[in-house]
Design a protein around this motif. Structure first.
Motif, PDB file in Angstrom:
ATOM      1  N   MET A   1       0.848  -1.193   0.000  1.00 44.40           N
ATOM      2  CA  MET A   1       0.000   0.000   0.000  1.00 44.40           C
ATOM      3  C   MET A   1       0.890   1.252   0.000  1.00 44.40           C
ATOM      4  SD  MET A   1      -2.936   1.121   2.752  1.00 44.40           S
ATOM      5  CE  MET A   1      -3.619  -0.535   2.681  1.00 44.40           C
ATOM      6  N   ALA A   2       0.573   2.175  -0.860  1.00 48.12           N
ATOM      7  CA  ALA A   2       1.383   3.389  -0.955  1.00 48.12           C
ATOM      8  C   ALA A   2       1.010   4.356   0.169  1.00 48.12           C
ATOM      9  CB  ALA A   2       1.167   4.056  -2.303  1.00 48.12           C
ATOM     10  N   GLU A   3       1.984   5.184   0.531  1.00 47.78           N
ATOM     11  CA  GLU A   3       1.758   6.175   1.585  1.00 47.78           C
ATOM     12  C   GLU A   3       1.930   7.579   1.025  1.00 47.78           C
ATOM     13  OE1 GLU A   3       3.216   3.713   5.517  1.00 47.78           O
ATOM     14  OE2 GLU A   3       4.681   4.892   4.385  1.00 47.78           O
ATOM     15  N   LEU A   4       1.006   8.431   1.348  1.00 50.60           N
ATOM     16  CA  LEU A   4       1.097   9.838   0.955  1.00 50.60           C
ATOM     17  C   LEU A   4       1.620  10.600   2.161  1.00 50.60           C
ATOM     18  CD1 LEU A   4       0.478  11.886  -1.294  1.00 50.60           C
ATOM     19  CD2 LEU A   4      -1.770  12.213  -0.262  1.00 50.60           C
ATOM     20  N   ARG A   5       2.740  11.301   1.966  1.00 55.92           N
ATOM     21  CA  ARG A   5       3.410  11.926   3.104  1.00 55.92           C
ATOM     22  C   ARG A   5       3.347  13.447   3.048  1.00 55.92           C
ATOM     23  NH1 ARG A   5       6.638   8.326   5.879  1.00 55.92           N
ATOM     24  NH2 ARG A   5       6.675   6.242   4.976  1.00 55.92           N
ATOM     25  N   MET A   6       3.552  14.070   4.190  1.00 53.00           N
ATOM     26  CA  MET A   6       3.569  15.534   4.259  1.00 53.00           C
ATOM     27  C   MET A   6       4.679  16.056   3.358  1.00 53.00           C
ATOM     28  SD  MET A   6       2.382  18.385   5.401  1.00 53.00           S
ATOM     29  CE  MET A   6       1.302  17.912   6.772  1.00 53.00           C
ATOM     30  N   PRO A   7       4.338  16.860   2.348  1.00 48.11           N
ATOM     31  CA  PRO A   7       5.367  17.324   1.414  1.00 48.11           C
ATOM     32  C   PRO A   7       6.201  18.439   2.029  1.00 48.11           C
ATOM     33  CG  PRO A   7       3.268  18.309   0.868  1.00 48.11           C
ATOM     34  CD  PRO A   7       3.005  17.379   2.029  1.00 48.11           C
ATOM     35  N   SER A   8       7.288  18.739   1.348  1.00 53.26           N
ATOM     36  CA  SER A   8       8.178  19.816   1.801  1.00 53.26           C
ATOM     37  C   SER A   8       8.151  20.958   0.806  1.00 53.26           C
ATOM     38  CB  SER A   8       9.603  19.291   1.950  1.00 53.26           C
ATOM     39  OG  SER A   8      10.489  20.362   2.216  1.00 53.26           O
ATOM     40  N   LEU A   9       8.015  22.167   1.308  1.00 56.54           N
ATOM     41  CA  LEU A   9       8.053  23.357   0.461  1.00 56.54           C
ATOM     42  C   LEU A   9       9.476  23.797   0.182  1.00 56.54           C
ATOM     43  CD1 LEU A   9       6.467  25.644  -0.895  1.00 56.54           C
ATOM     44  CD2 LEU A   9       6.456  26.842   1.285  1.00 56.54           C
ATOM     45  N   GLY A  10      10.406  23.251   0.949  1.00 53.76           N
ATOM     46  CA  GLY A  10      11.800  23.629   0.766  1.00 53.76           C
ATOM     47  C   GLY A  10      12.613  23.170   1.959  1.00 53.76           C
ATOM     48  N   ALA A  11      13.893  23.510   1.920  1.00 56.63           N
ATOM     49  CA  ALA A  11      14.778  23.027   2.967  1.00 56.63           C
ATOM     50  C   ALA A  11      14.435  23.581   4.337  1.00 56.63           C
ATOM     51  CB  ALA A  11      16.218  23.408   2.614  1.00 56.63           C
ATOM     52  N   ASP A  12      13.711  24.725   4.370  1.00 49.18           N
ATOM     53  CA  ASP A  12      13.399  25.359   5.642  1.00 49.18           C
ATOM     54  C   ASP A  12      12.076  24.896   6.228  1.00 49.18           C
ATOM     55  OD1 ASP A  12      12.335  26.552   3.344  1.00 49.18           O
ATOM     56  OD2 ASP A  12      11.740  28.320   4.484  1.00 49.18           O
ATOM     57  N   MET A  13      11.321  24.107   5.499  1.00 45.40           N
ATOM     58  CA  MET A  13      10.018  23.670   6.002  1.00 45.40           C
ATOM     59  C   MET A  13      10.186  22.407   6.824  1.00 45.40           C
ATOM     60  SD  MET A  13       6.601  22.586   3.885  1.00 45.40           S
ATOM     61  CE  MET A  13       5.358  21.537   4.681  1.00 45.40           C
ATOM     62  N   THR A  14       9.638  22.407   8.043  1.00 40.51           N
ATOM     63  CA  THR A  14       9.757  21.239   8.912  1.00 40.51           C
ATOM     64  C   THR A  14       8.424  20.580   9.192  1.00 40.51           C
ATOM     65  OG1 THR A  14       9.561  22.643  10.876  1.00 40.51           O
ATOM     66  CG2 THR A  14      11.796  22.198  10.047  1.00 40.51           C
ATOM     67  N   GLU A  15       7.313  21.300   9.011  1.00 38.02           N
ATOM     68  CA  GLU A  15       6.011  20.727   9.312  1.00 38.02           C
ATOM     69  C   GLU A  15       4.935  21.443   8.511  1.00 38.02           C
ATOM     70  OE1 GLU A  15       5.712  21.423  13.493  1.00 38.02           O
ATOM     71  OE2 GLU A  15       4.873  23.429  13.227  1.00 38.02           O
ATOM     72  N   GLY A  16       3.761  20.836   8.453  1.00 38.45           N
ATOM     73  CA  GLY A  16       2.635  21.431   7.757  1.00 38.45           C
ATOM     74  C   GLY A  16       1.339  21.043   8.453  1.00 38.45           C
ATOM     75  N   ARG A  17       0.305  21.854   8.212  1.00 41.03           N
ATOM     76  CA  ARG A  17      -0.980  21.635   8.868  1.00 41.03           C
ATOM     77  C   ARG A  17      -2.030  21.266   7.814  1.00 41.03           C
ATOM     78  NH1 ARG A  17      -3.303  24.522  13.573  1.00 41.03           N
ATOM     79  NH2 ARG A  17      -1.255  25.485  13.649  1.00 41.03           N
ATOM     80  N   ILE A  18      -2.754  20.195   8.058  1.00 44.97           N
ATOM     81  CA  ILE A  18      -3.812  19.793   7.145  1.00 44.97           C
ATOM     82  C   ILE A  18      -4.963  20.798   7.255  1.00 44.97           C
ATOM     83  CG2 ILE A  18      -5.486  18.013   6.537  1.00 44.97           C
ATOM     84  CD1 ILE A  18      -2.695  17.101   6.017  1.00 44.97           C
ATOM     85  N   VAL A  19      -5.286  21.456   6.155  1.00 50.89           N
ATOM     86  CA  VAL A  19      -6.397  22.407   6.140  1.00 50.89           C
ATOM     87  C   VAL A  19      -7.697  21.700   5.764  1.00 50.89           C
ATOM     88  CG1 VAL A  19      -7.328  24.477   5.041  1.00 50.89           C
ATOM     89  CG2 VAL A  19      -4.895  24.347   5.605  1.00 50.89           C
TER      90      VAL A  19
END
Length: 449
Positions: A1-19
């Motif tokens: 099963m494939a996993e969809l992961r939190m993407p990165s906007l760049g080297a400075d991005m460490t986390e993201g929030r699901i809207v």
């Protein structure tokens, strides 16, 4: 099963929030479909999928913050039944509790239990509060019939003996909804009231898929306030630029470029073209930068673990200032392979979507060199700072008339100041100078763009 992961906007991005999610478990998605919106410190991102699949599970709920790389959803192969993917065990429906009978003992026969009865009989037994496991069929090996269920209901304690004339069953009181264990678990995790969900399981039971389809209201904290987003954005930019100054030994070169040939060439090219098909000088600058980077690969690529990693293509980052503050740098992949018309279209589309907060995650990472153009703001020259882990940044200012000496005469020519900020760990001034020379030659020979 494939996993969809939190993407990165760049080297400075460490986390993201699901809207928000645009899909539900069980939905079939195609390559490139946008399935979610993620808020980062820099911008909102559309998250797309990279292959045809079936959404098996949404791991993160709206409002949740996850680190870059964490799983936010699971995808199964097209054609997979999502219920069996999420939980291989077949869901069992929780029947309403039945008080133990104190009446005459009834011989239990497995063949007469729920597994040996049809849905109509189970429904009738539920209506009459009869435990089918305690109902005996008329003949061994046969299924229980409705008359036998009705008889069991009449013989239950507290039920008056049958009247001479057949009386309809007493109306059932308020019923608790049938809910599978998985549905209860999912609903509890997402704050959804199962009582308001229409069930599609056996006898109307609420199953996991019903809960997944029911859109839970996003918590108030699903999206940060504008002030919070701006503060986070400035903090992220500051941290990235501080890292750049701290880690990258910059050197900087500048060159004046006579733009008269390019501007005349573009004017002739655009004279009969509809507005939407005209090519602006900004696209020509991107095209020239990409071709010059191919000729001088030392300014293209990344610097990782002490090594310059050259790139097969020029993935051109384009700095876009956002109206509410801050900037993003979406990338045009393989820019060296795209003709002017195509680059113009991509540039227009990227800027529009960046300022509308509709960039895709795949467009926000992986740039190998960045261009920042502040000419439309009247800036004369850009003293750029490299976006790590890239190794160079090209800056363009406004085109203004400046004095040039041509054939011994002083003339005014439209002039652009082009700059290069480059990483001394990878190249030096001689290499940077070669890059600017090629860039100038291309802009003076626009038919080669």
């Amino acid at each position: 099963m494939a996993e969809l992961r939190m993407p990165s906007l760049g080297a400075d991005m460490t986390e993201g929030r699901i809207v928000e999610w645009h899909v539900h478990p069980g939905d079939t998605v195609r390559r490139g479909d946008v399935v979610a919106v993620v808020e980062t410190d820099k911008a909102d991102l559309d998250v797309e999928v990279w292959e045809d699949a079936v959404v098996a599970e949404l791991v993160a709920a709206p409002g949740e913050t996850l680190a870059v790389g964490e799983v936010i959803a699971r995808l199964a192969a097209v054609g997979t039944a999502v219920e069996t993917v999420v939980e291989p065990v077949v869901e069992t429906v929780v029947e309403p509790a039945v008080e133990p009978s104190t009446g005459p003992a009834v011989t239990e026969r497995p063949s007469a239990g729920p597994a040996g009865t049809g849905p109509l009989i189970r429904h009738l037994a539920d209506e009459l509060h009869v435990d089918l496991a305690r109902v005996q069929a008329g003949h061994p090996g046969e299924r229980v019939h409705r008359d036998e269920v009705a008889a069991a209901a009449r013989s239950a304690p507290g039920v008056p003996p049958p009247a001479p004339a057949a009386a309809p069953p007493a109306p059932a009181g308020p019923r608790r909804p049938r809910v599978s264990p998985r549905a209860r678990r999912v609903a509890a995790g997402r704050g959804i009231d199962v009582a308001v969900i229409a069930g599609t399981g056996p006898l109307g039971a609420v199953v996991g898929a019903d809960v997944e389809r029911a859109r839970a209201p996003s918590p108030p904290s699903g999206r940060r306030s504008k002030a919070e987003r701006l503060a986070a954005r400035r903090r992220a930019i500051g941290e990235l630029m501080s890292r750049s100054w701290r880690e990258i030994p910059h050197y900087r070169l500048a060159r004046r470029i006579d733009m008269s040939t390019l501007l005349d060439w573009l004017a002739a090219r655009n004279v009969d073209a509809p507005v939407e098909q005209r090519v602006l000088p900004a696209a020509a600058l991107l095209r020239a930068t990409a071709l010059a980077a191919v000729a001088v690969p030392a300014v293209n690529g990344t610097f990782v673990d002490g090594v310059h990693v050259t790139s097969e293509h020029v993935d051109l980052g384009v700095a876009v200032a956002l109206r509410e503050g801050g900037l993003v740098t979406p990338a045009i992949a393989a820019a060296e392979s795209k003709p002017l018309d195509e680059l113009m279209g991509e540039l227009r589309d990227l800027v529009t979507r960046a300022r509308a907060g509709r960039l895709r995650a795949s467009e926000t990472a992986g740039a190998t060199i960045t261009v920042t153009n502040l000419g439309d703001l009247g800036v004369d020259e850009v003293d750029g700072i490299i976006f790590p882990p890239q190794v160079a940044l090209v800056g363009f200012g406004a085109v203004r008339d400046e004095a040039w000496v041509v054939d011994g005469s002083l003339v005014a020519r439209p002039t652009l100041h082009a700059t290069l900020a480059a990483d001394h760990r990878v190249s030096d001034g001689r290499v940077g100078g070669q890059f600017l020379t090629i860039l100038e030659r291309l802009l003076k020979e626009p038919e080669k763009l």
